[in-house]
Design a protein around this motif. Structure first.
Motif, short mmCIF file in Angstrom:
data_model
loop_
_atom_site.label_atom_id
_atom_site.label_comp_id
_atom_site.label_asym_id
_atom_site.label_seq_id
_atom_site.Cartn_x
_atom_site.Cartn_y
_atom_site.Cartn_z
N GLU A 24 0.83 -1.20 0.00
CA GLU A 24 0.00 0.00 0.00
C GLU A 24 0.87 1.25 0.00
O GLU A 24 1.76 1.40 0.84
CB GLU A 24 -0.91 0.01 1.22
N THR A 25 0.57 2.17 -0.95
CA THR A 25 1.35 3.41 -1.06
C THR A 25 0.54 4.62 -0.60
O THR A 25 0.94 5.76 -0.82
CB THR A 25 1.81 3.63 -2.51
N LEU A 26 -0.58 4.40 0.06
CA LEU A 26 -1.44 5.49 0.50
C LEU A 26 -0.74 6.43 1.47
O LEU A 26 -1.04 7.63 1.52
CB LEU A 26 -2.71 4.91 1.14
N GLY A 27 0.20 5.89 2.25
CA GLY A 27 0.94 6.73 3.19
C GLY A 27 2.02 7.57 2.54
O GLY A 27 2.58 8.49 3.17
N MET A 28 2.34 7.30 1.29
CA MET A 28 3.31 8.11 0.54
C MET A 28 2.52 9.24 -0.11
O MET A 28 2.25 9.25 -1.31
CB MET A 28 4.02 7.25 -0.50
N ASN A 29 2.13 10.20 0.71
CA ASN A 29 1.13 11.18 0.29
C ASN A 29 1.61 12.63 0.39
O ASN A 29 0.81 13.53 0.63
CB ASN A 29 -0.15 11.00 1.11
N ARG A 30 2.90 12.84 0.19
CA ARG A 30 3.43 14.21 0.30
C ARG A 30 3.50 14.88 -1.07
O ARG A 30 3.87 14.25 -2.07
CB ARG A 30 4.82 14.20 0.94
N ILE A 31 3.16 16.16 -1.09
CA ILE A 31 3.43 17.01 -2.25
C ILE A 31 4.83 17.57 -2.03
O ILE A 31 5.07 18.33 -1.09
CB ILE A 31 2.38 18.13 -2.37
N LEU A 32 5.77 17.16 -2.88
CA LEU A 32 7.18 17.41 -2.63
C LEU A 32 7.67 18.76 -3.12
O LEU A 32 8.54 19.37 -2.51
CB LEU A 32 8.02 16.29 -3.29
N GLU A 33 7.10 19.24 -4.23
CA GLU A 33 7.59 20.50 -4.79
C GLU A 33 6.60 21.08 -5.78
O GLU A 33 6.02 20.36 -6.59
CB GLU A 33 8.92 20.28 -5.53
N LEU A 34 6.39 22.38 -5.68
CA LEU A 34 5.68 23.13 -6.71
C LEU A 34 6.70 24.01 -7.41
O LEU A 34 7.37 24.82 -6.77
CB LEU A 34 4.57 23.99 -6.09
N ASP A 35 6.85 23.83 -8.71
CA ASP A 35 7.85 24.57 -9.48
C ASP A 35 7.14 25.48 -10.47
O ASP A 35 6.79 25.06 -11.59
CB ASP A 35 8.76 23.58 -10.22
N PRO A 36 6.89 26.75 -10.08
CA PRO A 36 6.14 27.65 -10.97
C PRO A 36 6.89 28.01 -12.24
O PRO A 36 6.27 28.35 -13.26
CB PRO A 36 5.89 28.88 -10.09
N ASP A 37 8.22 27.95 -12.21
CA ASP A 37 8.99 28.29 -13.40
C ASP A 37 8.83 27.24 -14.50
O ASP A 37 8.76 27.56 -15.69
CB ASP A 37 10.48 28.44 -13.05
N ASN A 38 8.78 25.97 -14.09
CA ASN A 38 8.63 24.88 -15.06
C ASN A 38 7.20 24.38 -15.17
O ASN A 38 6.93 23.43 -15.90
CB ASN A 38 9.55 23.72 -14.67
N LEU A 39 6.28 25.01 -14.42
CA LEU A 39 4.87 24.61 -14.42
C LEU A 39 4.71 23.12 -14.10
O LEU A 39 4.03 22.37 -14.81
CB LEU A 39 4.22 24.92 -15.77
N THR A 40 5.37 22.70 -13.01
CA THR A 40 5.26 21.29 -12.59
C THR A 40 5.02 21.21 -11.09
O THR A 40 5.33 22.13 -10.33
CB THR A 40 6.54 20.49 -12.91
N VAL A 41 4.47 20.09 -10.68
CA VAL A 41 4.36 19.74 -9.27
C VAL A 41 4.86 18.30 -9.13
O VAL A 41 4.57 17.45 -9.97
CB VAL A 41 2.91 19.89 -8.75
N THR A 42 5.66 18.06 -8.09
CA THR A 42 6.21 16.72 -7.85
C THR A 42 5.52 16.14 -6.63
O THR A 42 5.48 16.78 -5.57
CB THR A 42 7.73 16.78 -7.64
N VAL A 43 4.99 14.93 -6.77
CA VAL A 43 4.20 14.32 -5.70
C VAL A 43 4.58 12.86 -5.50
O VAL A 43 5.14 12.22 -6.40
CB VAL A 43 2.69 14.40 -6.02
N GLN A 44 4.25 12.36 -4.33
CA GLN A 44 4.31 10.91 -4.09
C GLN A 44 3.02 10.27 -4.59
O GLN A 44 2.00 10.96 -4.77
CB GLN A 44 4.53 10.64 -2.60
N PRO A 45 3.01 8.97 -4.80
CA PRO A 45 1.87 8.33 -5.45
C PRO A 45 0.59 8.29 -4.62
O PRO A 45 -0.50 8.15 -5.18
CB PRO A 45 2.37 6.91 -5.73
N GLY A 46 0.72 8.41 -3.29
CA GLY A 46 -0.46 8.33 -2.43
C GLY A 46 -1.24 9.62 -2.28
O GLY A 46 -2.27 9.65 -1.60
N VAL A 47 -0.78 10.69 -2.91
CA VAL A 47 -1.53 11.96 -2.88
C VAL A 47 -2.88 11.75 -3.56
O VAL A 47 -2.96 11.21 -4.66
CB VAL A 47 -0.74 13.08 -3.58
N LEU A 48 -3.95 12.18 -2.89
CA LEU A 48 -5.28 12.05 -3.47
C LEU A 48 -5.51 13.12 -4.53
O LEU A 48 -5.04 14.25 -4.40
CB LEU A 48 -6.35 12.16 -2.39
#
Length: 463
Positions: free
Chosen positions: A93-117
């Motif tokens: 189960e990867t539900l506990g891997m639920n952190r939003i790791l980075e918001l990058d406004p310059d590259n228009l990306t967000v990096t997340v773990q798989p358990g983020v809803l």
């Protein structure tokens, strides 16, 4: 044959994770034996609640060495049995891997773990003036699950599906190796796209532990139009005309009166209109209200020219709440209306949607079973539900099999496919071969062999 877990295996799993995050036997809740529909059930021998890429890597390396099957699970909201541990083994189960790791406004990306809803990611990026466009109906699904099934949703008409918003993945392979595929780059023509092989692979090739997702600036205005039609045929035949009108629609949803009534009963709230057999729900977004109003007026006029008696603007908070809450509850409402159900998630060319819907009505009459439906008319993806109601077990199984056989056969005849966005999992394996043929299935099996030669990752799924 796969190895059955012993106490020594459980001790190892606890040594690389934590005692309280490795459960076995009666410690595991029954919910872990099935997904949302529950058509297939099997308990795992061990449930491992992972919290990091390193833990996933250690678990996979050990399982590969010992030949223990591993199935990855997020929220368990799937509808085709893809996260059911058919051979026991480890449910990771990867539900506990639920952190939003980075918001990058310059590259228009967000990096997340798989358990983020999905709903948590949507709220986070919107608060920062961005939009993550993929919009599947199940907002409590995880991003890892969405990527694994290449989920679509209501905004696919304008923005595309999950695949179009995955820039990079960190993946643990079945032997425990960690690979980074893609990244924040906008372009990539560097060899085979292993990144895109992972997207939609339903957890059969690797375990996703991080994702770099593309964002777009948040549209300032979103307005919808609810259009009733005096016939199902009239509603669906209008969709290609709407698309050809070049209106920049975000969503084109189709549903029937019966489904709306189920939602009213389920939610205890009234829908703006329930007098007509069929409805289209159309959405436009952007930053210029004048341009949006102009598009909606043109579309409303087109629909009324094609027989719609009216067109209701959905722009107040009260009406938005009424309409979109009902739309989001369609699946649960149909489920609550019957004793058991199963889903036919097909996609056909937009020009053939009306033929398919009319065919479901024919199957319903001939088999004497209830088959409500709704779907994304703008991209030809339909969700059709066969309801058991008062049928006994044997009759239900026979009629369900016959209904599926007929409807998937019809989808093939109309140049469609057996899954628009929910995947194949276990439930649709028998229909995949008929759709894509033995040549493509052989290629898929060859890819699986390269990634997972011991066959330990989500065995028994896809093909």
């Amino acid at each position: 044959m796969y190895k059955k877990l012993e106490e020594a295996d459980l001790r190892y799993l606890r040594s690389v994770t934590a005692d309280e995050r490795v459960l076995a036997g009666s410690q595991i809740a029954e919910d872990y034996s099935h997904d949302e529909l529950g058509g297939v059930r099997q308990m795992p021998e061990a449930l491992v609640k992972a919290l990091s890429t390193e833990e996933v890597s250690a678990v996979m390396a050990y399982a590969n060495e010992k030949h223990i099957p591993v199935v990855v699970r997020g929220s368990g909201t799937g509808l085709v049995g893809a996260a059911v541990p058919l051979h026991g083994g480890i449910l990771l189960e990867t539900l506990g891997m639920n952190r939003i790791l980075e918001l990058d406004p310059d590259n228009l990306t967000v990096t997340v773990q798989p358990g983020v809803l999905l709903m948590d990611l949507a709220a986070y990026v919107e608060k920062n003036d961005f939009l993550y466009p993929p919009d599947p109906g199940e907002k409590s699904a995880t991003i890892g699950g969405n990527i694994s099934t290449n989920a679509g949703g209501m905004r696919a008409v304008k923005y595309g599906v999950t695949r179009d918003y995955v820039r990079g993945l960190t993946v643990v392979l079945p032997d425990g190796r960690v690979e980074t595929l893609g990244g924040k780059m906008v372009k990539n023509s560097t060899g085979y796209s292993l990144l895109h092989l992972m997207i939609g692979s339903e957890g059969t090739l690797g375990v996703i532990t991080e994702a770099v997702l593309k964002l777009i600036p948040l549209p300032k205005i979103t307005v919808s139009l609810l259009v009733p039609f005096p016939s199902v045929e009239g509603a669906i035949r209008t969709v290609p005309e709407i698309i050809k009108s070049k209106a920049s629609l975000t969503a084109i949803e189709f549903f029937e009166r019966e489904t709306v009534l189920f939602a009213e009963d389920y939610l205890g709230k009234k829908f703006p209109d329930t007098r007509f057999p069929a409805y289209l729900l159309l959405t436009v977004d952007g930053s210029d209200r004048t341009a949006i109003d102009s598009q909606l007026e043109a579309v409303a006029t087109l629909c009324m020219d094609r027989g719609a008696p009216d067109a209701y603007l959905v722009d107040t908070d009260e009406r938005k709440e009424s309409v979109w809450k009902a739309r989001g509850a369609f699946l649960e409402a149909i489920k609550a209306s019957t004793t058991e159900m199963d889903e036919c998630d097909v996609v056909v060319p937009r020009s053939r949607v009306v033929e398919f819907i009319e065919y479901t009505h024919q199957v319903s009459r001939e088999l004497d079973v209830r088959i409500p439906s709704f779907g994304h008319a703008g991209d030809g993806n339909l969700h059709v539900y066969i309801c058991r109601d008062a049928l006994d077990e044997d009759t239900w199984k026979k009629k369900l099999e016959e209904a599926f056989s007929r409807m998937y056969g019809k989808a093939n005849q109309l140049c469609g496919l057996v899954s628009g966005e929910h995947g194949i999992g276990f439930a649709k394996k028998q229909y995949l071969l008929d759709t894509v043929g033995p040549g493509q299935v052989a290629l898929m099996r060859g890819i699986k062999q390269v990634f997972d030669p011991n066959g330990i990752l989500n065995p028994g799924k896809l093909f």
